[in-house]
Design an enzyme around this catalytic site. Structure first.
Site, PDB file in Angstrom:
ATOM      1  N   ARG A  53       0.837  -1.214   0.000  1.00 54.86           N
ATOM      2  CA  ARG A  53       0.000   0.000   0.000  1.00 54.86           C
ATOM      3  C   ARG A  53       0.860   1.248   0.000  1.00 54.86           C
ATOM      4  O   ARG A  53       0.473   2.299  -0.491  1.00 54.86           O
ATOM      5  CB  ARG A  53      -0.981   0.011   1.176  1.00 54.86           C
ATOM      6  CG  ARG A  53      -1.870   1.268   1.150  1.00 54.86           C
ATOM      7  CD  ARG A  53      -3.059   1.260   2.092  1.00 54.86           C
ATOM      8  NE  ARG A  53      -2.834   0.556   3.314  1.00 54.86           N
ATOM      9  CZ  ARG A  53      -2.005   0.958   4.276  1.00 54.86           C
ATOM     10  NH1 ARG A  53      -1.328   2.079   4.158  1.00 54.86           N
ATOM     11  NH2 ARG A  53      -1.858   0.231   5.361  1.00 54.86           N
ATOM     12  N   TYR A 106     -14.966  16.206 -15.895  1.00 59.02           N
ATOM     13  CA  TYR A 106     -15.438  14.820 -15.882  1.00 59.02           C
ATOM     14  C   TYR A 106     -16.557  14.680 -14.824  1.00 59.02           C
ATOM     15  O   TYR A 106     -16.473  15.265 -13.746  1.00 59.02           O
ATOM     16  CB  TYR A 106     -14.243  13.930 -15.540  1.00 59.02           C
ATOM     17  CG  TYR A 106     -14.536  12.465 -15.510  1.00 59.02           C
ATOM     18  CD1 TYR A 106     -14.812  11.763 -16.684  1.00 59.02           C
ATOM     19  CD2 TYR A 106     -14.525  11.765 -14.311  1.00 59.02           C
ATOM     20  CE1 TYR A 106     -15.071  10.405 -16.648  1.00 59.02           C
ATOM     21  CE2 TYR A 106     -14.780  10.404 -14.272  1.00 59.02           C
ATOM     22  CZ  TYR A 106     -15.056   9.734 -15.450  1.00 59.02           C
ATOM     23  OH  TYR A 106     -15.310   8.399 -15.414  1.00 59.02           O
ATOM     24  N   ASP A 178      -6.124  18.248 -15.384  1.00 53.93           N
ATOM     25  CA  ASP A 178      -6.429  16.855 -15.731  1.00 53.93           C
ATOM     26  C   ASP A 178      -6.132  16.724 -17.222  1.00 53.93           C
ATOM     27  O   ASP A 178      -6.858  17.259 -18.056  1.00 53.93           O
ATOM     28  CB  ASP A 178      -7.902  16.567 -15.413  1.00 53.93           C
ATOM     29  CG  ASP A 178      -8.305  15.137 -15.744  1.00 53.93           C
ATOM     30  OD1 ASP A 178      -7.659  14.513 -16.609  1.00 53.93           O
ATOM     31  OD2 ASP A 178      -9.292  14.653 -15.154  1.00 53.93           O
ATOM     32  N   LYS A 203      -7.311   5.475 -19.519  1.00 56.62           N
ATOM     33  CA  LYS A 203      -7.731   5.865 -20.860  1.00 56.62           C
ATOM     34  C   LYS A 203      -6.576   5.714 -21.857  1.00 56.62           C
ATOM     35  O   LYS A 203      -6.107   4.619 -22.060  1.00 56.62           O
ATOM     36  CB  LYS A 203      -8.284   7.294 -20.817  1.00 56.62           C
ATOM     37  CG  LYS A 203      -9.289   7.547 -19.673  1.00 56.62           C
ATOM     38  CD  LYS A 203     -10.594   6.835 -19.866  1.00 56.62           C
ATOM     39  CE  LYS A 203     -11.501   6.891 -18.642  1.00 56.62           C
ATOM     40  NZ  LYS A 203     -11.731   8.220 -18.080  1.00 56.62           N
TER      41      LYS A 203
HETATM   42  C1  LIG Z   1     -12.132   8.763 -16.898  1.00 57.71           C
HETATM   43  C2  LIG Z   1     -11.704  10.108 -16.441  1.00 57.71           C
HETATM   44  C3  LIG Z   1     -11.440  10.359 -15.091  1.00 57.71           C
HETATM   45  C4  LIG Z   1     -11.598   9.289 -14.045  1.00 57.71           C
HETATM   46  O1  LIG Z   1     -10.688   8.253 -14.240  1.00 57.71           O
HETATM   47  P1  LIG Z   1     -10.962   6.748 -13.713  1.00 57.71           P
HETATM   48  O2  LIG Z   1      -9.695   6.054 -14.081  1.00 57.71           O
HETATM   49  O3  LIG Z   1     -12.160   6.238 -14.430  1.00 57.71           O
HETATM   50  O4  LIG Z   1     -11.189   6.857 -12.249  1.00 57.71           O
HETATM   51  C5  LIG Z   1     -11.038  11.626 -14.732  1.00 57.71           C
HETATM   52  N1  LIG Z   1     -10.919  12.611 -15.636  1.00 57.71           N
HETATM   53  C6  LIG Z   1     -11.162  12.418 -16.947  1.00 57.71           C
HETATM   54  C7  LIG Z   1     -11.016  13.544 -17.902  1.00 57.71           C
HETATM   55  C8  LIG Z   1     -11.567  11.153 -17.396  1.00 57.71           C
HETATM   56  O5  LIG Z   1     -11.827  10.963 -18.689  1.00 57.71           O
END
Ligand SMILES: *Cc1c(COP(=O)(O)O)cnc(C)c1O
Length: 392
Positions: A53, A106, A178, A203
């Site tokens: 962890r 998001y 982000d 992603k």
């Molecule tokens: C999918 C996504 C998230 C969240 O990510 P997870 O891996 O699904 O928790 C945050 N910001 C953006 C822009 C995303 O596309």
């Protein structure tokens, strides 16, 4: 017969002069030390591994690669993109602080901003990131952090990054970006002047829809330490196997990204000539509202994300997805294969139709995450679907 107790003693790993070429997968939860002095020393200088962890080799290998892409140092991996955002808020904020977020973040991030942070005594405001003046107007004396995405979802508008970076500098407020949609292949927030960069590694970086992970790095090592401590304490740690998968996915990231972007450019062009298509939104198209900003921020790049609108409503949308049955109608992005999402029935279904209309999201609105399949095949599939939608 007595069970031999030696079964639980781990056998020494076979030695070999030749070394594996692939990063080993290390699922060990715990690491044994030679004696208390050695353990003590290891805690003192925070080196090596003790308990998964707190950190493990597969996360470290992956983080170092994303650091390289982002021009970052000391970034770390979290259990998901949302964990990265959680680690940032939990590590850096306290009750009484205020956060400004882009108004089209998001969906889960928006929920965290509007419902969860206020429960912890942290106030939030949302503002339009395409206009730095709207962001500055939302900043208060107690504002500690601004969080934006460079490309808005699903309307594919571009944030006024240069303006927002300048405003945050001037006001002494942290800027977190982000960078999931843009990826370091298009935009590097830290290099551009932001303080923190965040990814949903799930992603485009991992790229195969088989690992759920996040990444976060700060320019200031003290911020990184605070966020890393939150990651460990709140248990937002990633799985070694997911890190291993993501590292493998990352080997082809630049090739995948370039191919997907090339496909997106071709699809955007082809879509504009298809029947029943009201508009196509792609930053690489000269008709895009923020085309000049796209060129200033990304140069010749425009990414793999585009949206389009059918002239028809829900019936046309149903006909489109049913006809495009080879293209996954699934609420994600960044997969090797093209995926389609329909905000009115998914990410934006909680909004009233009027609120959606105000955002430009009709029943005929689709977002496409373009993949790396053969472009001609993809365009032919979409063309058949567009014809089916036009008939509906
Ligand atoms: C999918 C996504 C998230 C969240 O990510 P997870 O891996 O699904 O928790 C945050 N910001 C953006 C822009 C995303 O596309």
């Amino acid at each position: 017969m007595k069970t031999p107790t030696s079964l639980v003693r781990r056998t020494a790993w076979p030695t070999s002069t030749s070394a594996p070429v692939v990063t080993p997968l290390q699922p060990s939860v715990v690491y044994a030390s030679p004696d208390p002095d050695a353990l003590d020393a290891q805690y003192d200088d925070a080196s090596g591994f003790t308990y998964a962890r707190e950190g493990h080799p597969n996360a470290e290998v992956l983080a170092a690669k994303i650091d390289m892409l982002e021009g970052a140092q000391g970034g770390f991996i979290t259990g998901s993109g949302m964990s990265a955002i959680s680690a940032m808020f939990l590590g850096l904020l306290k009750a009484g602080d205020h956060v400004v977020g882009g108004d089209q973040l998001y969906g889960r991030t928006l929920r965290m901003m509007t419902q969860d942070l206020p429960r912890l005594g942290i106030t939030t405001s949302l503002a339009d990131p395409t206009d730095a003046a709207a962001i500055v107007a939302a900043i208060r004396p107690e504002t500690r952090l601004v969080l934006v995405e460079v490309i808005s979802n699903p309307t594919i508008r571009l944030a006024d990054m240069e303006g927002i970076i300048a405003v945050c500098r001037e006001k002494g407020v942290l800027l977190a970006v982000d960078n999931t949609f843009t990826t370091p292949r298009m935009y590097q927030p830290l290099t551009a002047g932001a303080d923190i960069v965040i990814h949903s590694v799930t992603k485009l970086l991992a790229g195969h829809s088989d690992a759920t992970l996040g990444y976060i790095a700060a320019r200031d090592p003290d911020l990184t330490s605070a966020m890393m401590a939150a990651n460990v304490t709140w248990g937002l740690t990633p799985s070694p196997f997911d890190c291993w998968l993501a590292e493998r996915g990352l080997h082809s990231f630049d090739l995948r990204f370039d191919r997907a972007e090339d496909n997106a450019r071709k699809l955007a062009q082809a879509l504009s000539d298809m029947p029943g298509i009201a508009r196509v939104i792609y930053p690489g198209s000269a008709s895009h509202l923020d085309h000049n900003r796209a060129q200033a921020l990304f140069g010749a790049r425009a990414g793999n994300m585009l949206s389009f609108e059918l002239t028809g409503g829900r019936e046309a949308a149903n006909a489109f997805t049913r006809s495009a049955s080879q293209i996954a109608f699934a609420p994600t992005l960044g997969d090797v294969g093209t995926t389609l999402s329909h905000p009115a029935s998914s990410s934006h279904r909680a909004l009233t139709p009027d609120a959606r209309t105000a955002m430009g999201i009709s029943e005929g609105f689709f977002r496409v995450s373009v993949g790396i399949e053969d472009a001609d095949m993809l365009i032919a599939e979409i063309d058949i679907a567009a014809q089916a939608a036009a008939r509906a």
